[in-house]
Write a protein that holds these residues in place. Structure first.
Motif, PDB file in Angstrom:
ATOM      1  N   ILE A  64       0.848  -1.189   0.000  1.00 39.34           N
ATOM      2  CA  ILE A  64       0.000   0.000   0.000  1.00 39.34           C
ATOM      3  C   ILE A  64       0.886   1.242   0.000  1.00 39.34           C
ATOM      4  CG2 ILE A  64      -1.752   1.301   1.310  1.00 39.34           C
ATOM      5  CD1 ILE A  64      -2.870  -1.262   0.104  1.00 39.34           C
ATOM      6  N   GLY A  67      -2.176   5.073   0.558  1.00 36.15           N
ATOM      7  CA  GLY A  67      -3.554   4.593   0.642  1.00 36.15           C
ATOM      8  C   GLY A  67      -4.028   3.819  -0.564  1.00 36.15           C
ATOM      9  N   LYS A  68      -3.152   3.650  -1.533  1.00 37.13           N
ATOM     10  CA  LYS A  68      -3.577   2.917  -2.740  1.00 37.13           C
ATOM     11  C   LYS A  68      -2.724   1.662  -2.886  1.00 37.13           C
ATOM     12  CE  LYS A  68      -3.175   5.945  -6.088  1.00 37.13           C
ATOM     13  NZ  LYS A  68      -3.339   6.560  -7.402  1.00 37.13           N
ATOM     14  N   VAL A  69      -3.263   0.676  -3.597  1.00 35.57           N
ATOM     15  CA  VAL A  69      -2.491  -0.544  -3.848  1.00 35.57           C
ATOM     16  C   VAL A  69      -1.414  -0.211  -4.877  1.00 35.57           C
ATOM     17  CG1 VAL A  69      -2.570  -2.932  -4.684  1.00 35.57           C
ATOM     18  CG2 VAL A  69      -4.460  -2.013  -3.338  1.00 35.57           C
ATOM     19  N   ALA A  70      -0.171  -0.496  -4.509  1.00 39.92           N
ATOM     20  CA  ALA A  70       0.967  -0.208  -5.395  1.00 39.92           C
ATOM     21  C   ALA A  70       1.715  -1.516  -5.675  1.00 39.92           C
ATOM     22  CB  ALA A  70       1.880   0.795  -4.702  1.00 39.92           C
TER      23      ALA A  70
END
Lengths: 390, 223
Positions: A64, A67-70
């Motif tokens: 993450i 806050g985003k899936v990376a």
């Protein structure tokens, strides 16, 4: 035991009032058709979701960032493999590729040299010649992707636009098995490294890492260990995925409920009409039968057989039509209502699943309510002195 | 054949008994033809209905062939009606949308007679009622007189000993009424017990042996 004259009269009675009975059968068939269609669709979705959930790994490890899936570093795989109790650790590269505003497909990168990764694909791949497949930049496409590409004149290959703005040409090697189109319709399978290029990932980057933990009781311990690998690590368990599926399905279930309510309301109206008709039209007929020597039991038996025939006929016709509509024609209109959300677009056709327990419940409820609405007024009329109605 | 003892039929309105039939006593012999005469509302149809088991008396007894029919359970009473009594109604009461032949079969279905035999019996009954040429016509395709003949055929089909006719000529013209009376005469000669409830004056001049019983306001005037 009834003799042939009774059944002759039963047939006469059915033919005599064929217009009325055809009307009743048509409305009943429509209601059964709607109920059964909804039932078939929901059973099929549930079964498919459950089976696709079954095929999911016990855990997925993601990275993450803000806050985003990376993308997650491939080196994490080595650390995970070393955790005691973990097996089937799989590198996963996938992502949705948008061909245009209306159509997208899921690109799945597979490490064909890794036994765990390729084993899972056996079911959806037709005997693919791996050597030839891996010799060039090839892809396997689902039936939906194939028809999209063909309609846009890409019969042999497609140039993917990578996030860095470069074109990546990939050959269409083969179409995936049509039988598995439920889960692979909008899927593209390509070698892991090629998928990384198309999706703009570096060689050291993965979308996520999948793994299994055979011992259920260790799930919470393993989850804690996985989460402690890195402060940005996010661990999704199968249970979390199940909850997500259920939430999605429950949201769709609201639409089912509305449809059910409409059908039940219509059915109640039908029963009310049937009840009223029985009182006005059949009163005299029953009185005549009673006057010429029919007993209450004879009259009830005649009306029961007459209507059970209608019920069975309407039920068989309605549920058969629903089966054809859902599983052969693919449920046009209703499919758009129930699978309109992007998350369920993978359902190209419905797997034929018939929940016999629910189907028999529908039959019993329908038959009991229908026969009740007929036999109660008939009984009321039959027990009255015939003189009253003559 | 038919014995009526202290028969009463009344309705309670505001606690008051309104008598439709009051202490009726009547004895009808086998093979006898009885004309129940009276104005509308005198109680003759109610009496006929009670004899047929289509209505229940408030008190008293009706014996047909020695059977207390008002006390018989439904199964027995129905079987009794199907096999022992033939009824001809004022408004015929044929089943709509069904041919005369099939209308005549209906009592035999209740009597559990097989289809082949039932059809043969129904055809014979239509022949006796002189309407066999219209066997395949439905009631809506027939005149009043033809419907009446169909109703007679249905009443005769099970070969009952007792024939009950309720205002049989009320919906017929003179020619058809006379024809009905002729059929009645034939039935009488066949040894059937006949009870006719009527207010038609044609029945006052029957040319065969009969007994007139007058009813007025629920009471037997003469018997």
């Amino acid at each position: 035991m009834r003799n042939n004259s009774f059944f002759y009269f039963l047939t006469l009675n059915l033919l005599k009032e064929k217009r009325r009975f055809v009307g009743i059968v048509l409305i009943s068939t429509l209601l059964i058709f709607l109920l059964s269609s909804v039932l078939f669709i929901s059973s099929s979705i549930k079964t498919t979701l459950n089976s696709s959930l079954k095929a999911q790994p016990d855990f997925i490890v993601q990275n993450i960032k803000a806050g985003k899936v990376a993308p997650i570093k491939a080196e994490q795989v080595d650390k995970i493999v070393n955790i005691y109790g973990v097996n089937k650790v799989t590198k996963r590269v996938y992502g949705r590729y948008f061909f245009d505003d209306k159509y997208s497909a899921l690109i799945v990168g597979v490490d064909f040299l890794d036994e765990q990764s390729s084993k899972k694909l056996v079911k959806i791949m037709n005997s693919v010649d791996l050597k030839s497949f891996l010799s060039k930049d090839n892809m396997l496409v689902g039936q939906g992707v194939l028809s999209y590409l063909k309609s846009h004149y890409y019969a042999t290959n497609y140039n993917f636009l990578t996030p860095s703005g470069q074109m990546q040409k990939v050959n269409i090697f083969k179409a995936l098995n049509a039988k598995s189109s439920l889960i692979s319709n909008d899927m593209i399978i390509m070698p892991l490294e090629l998928a990384q290029k198309v999706l703009g990932l570096k060689e050291s980057e993965l979308t996520d890492i999948a793994l299994n933990v055979p011992n259920d009781s260790e799930w919470s311990n393993i989850k804690a260990k996985l989460e402690s690998l890195n402060f940005s690590t996010r661990v999704v368990s199968k249970k979390d995925m199940k909850k997500a599926y259920e939430n999605l399905f429950n949201y769709k279930g609201g639409l089912f409920l509305v449809l059910y309510l409409i059908v039940i309301a219509t059915f109640s109206l039908l029963l009310y009409l049937r009840y009223s008709l029985a009182s006005s039209l059949e009163r005299k007929e029953i009185a005549i039968l009673r006057a010429v020597g029919w007993s209450i039991k004879d009259v009830l038996e005649l009306k029961f057989l007459e209507n059970i025939f209608l019920v069975i006929f309407a039920f068989v016709l309605g549920s058969s039509l629903a089966y054809i509509y859902v599983f052969i024609l693919g449920a046009p209109i209703l499919k758009d209502i129930f699978l309109g959300g992007a998350n369920l677009k993978q359902f190209a056709t419905f797997t034929p699943v018939v929940d016999y327990s629910v189907l028999s419940t529908i039959f019993i409820v329908f038959a009991v309510a229908f026969l009740g609405s007929v036999l109660i007024p008939v009984w009321k009329i039959a027990v009255t002195e015939p003189k009253e109605a003559l | 054949m038919v014995t009526i003892e202290n028969l009463n039929k009344f309705y309670e309105i505001d606690g008051q008994k309104q008598y439709v039939l009051n202490d009726i006593k009547l004895n009808i012999q086998k093979g006898e033809c009885v004309i129940l005469k009276g104005v509308s509302g005198s109680g003759k149809t109610t009496l006929l209905s009670i004899i047929a088991g289509l209505d229940k008396p408030s008190s008293g007894k009706v014996l047909v062939n020695g059977e207390p029919i008002s006390k018989l359970p439904d199964m027995h009473l129905s079987a009794f009606r199907a096999e022992k009594i033939g009824i001809v109604f004022q408004n015929f009461n044929l089943l709509d949308g069904v041919s005369l032949l099939d209308n005549a079969i209906v009592p035999l279905v209740a009597a559990k007679v097989g289809l082949k035999e039932a059809k043969q019996k129904a055809l014979n009954a239509l022949k006796v009622a002189n309407i066999e040429h219209k066997a395949n016509k439905t009631p809506s395709e027939l005149s009043g007189g033809e419907k009446q003949r169909g109703a007679i055929a249905r009443a005769l089909v099970a070969n009952p000993n007792l024939i009950l006719c309720d205002e049989p000529t009320a919906n017929l013209d003179i020619a058809n009424s006379l024809s009905f009376i002729q059929t009645l005469k034939e039935l009488h000669h066949m040894g059937k017990t006949i009870i006719v409830a009527t207010h038609d004056s044609l029945f006052e001049e029957l040319d065969f042996k009969h007994r007139v019983v007058e009813i007025s306001q629920g009471l037997l005037v003469d018997s």
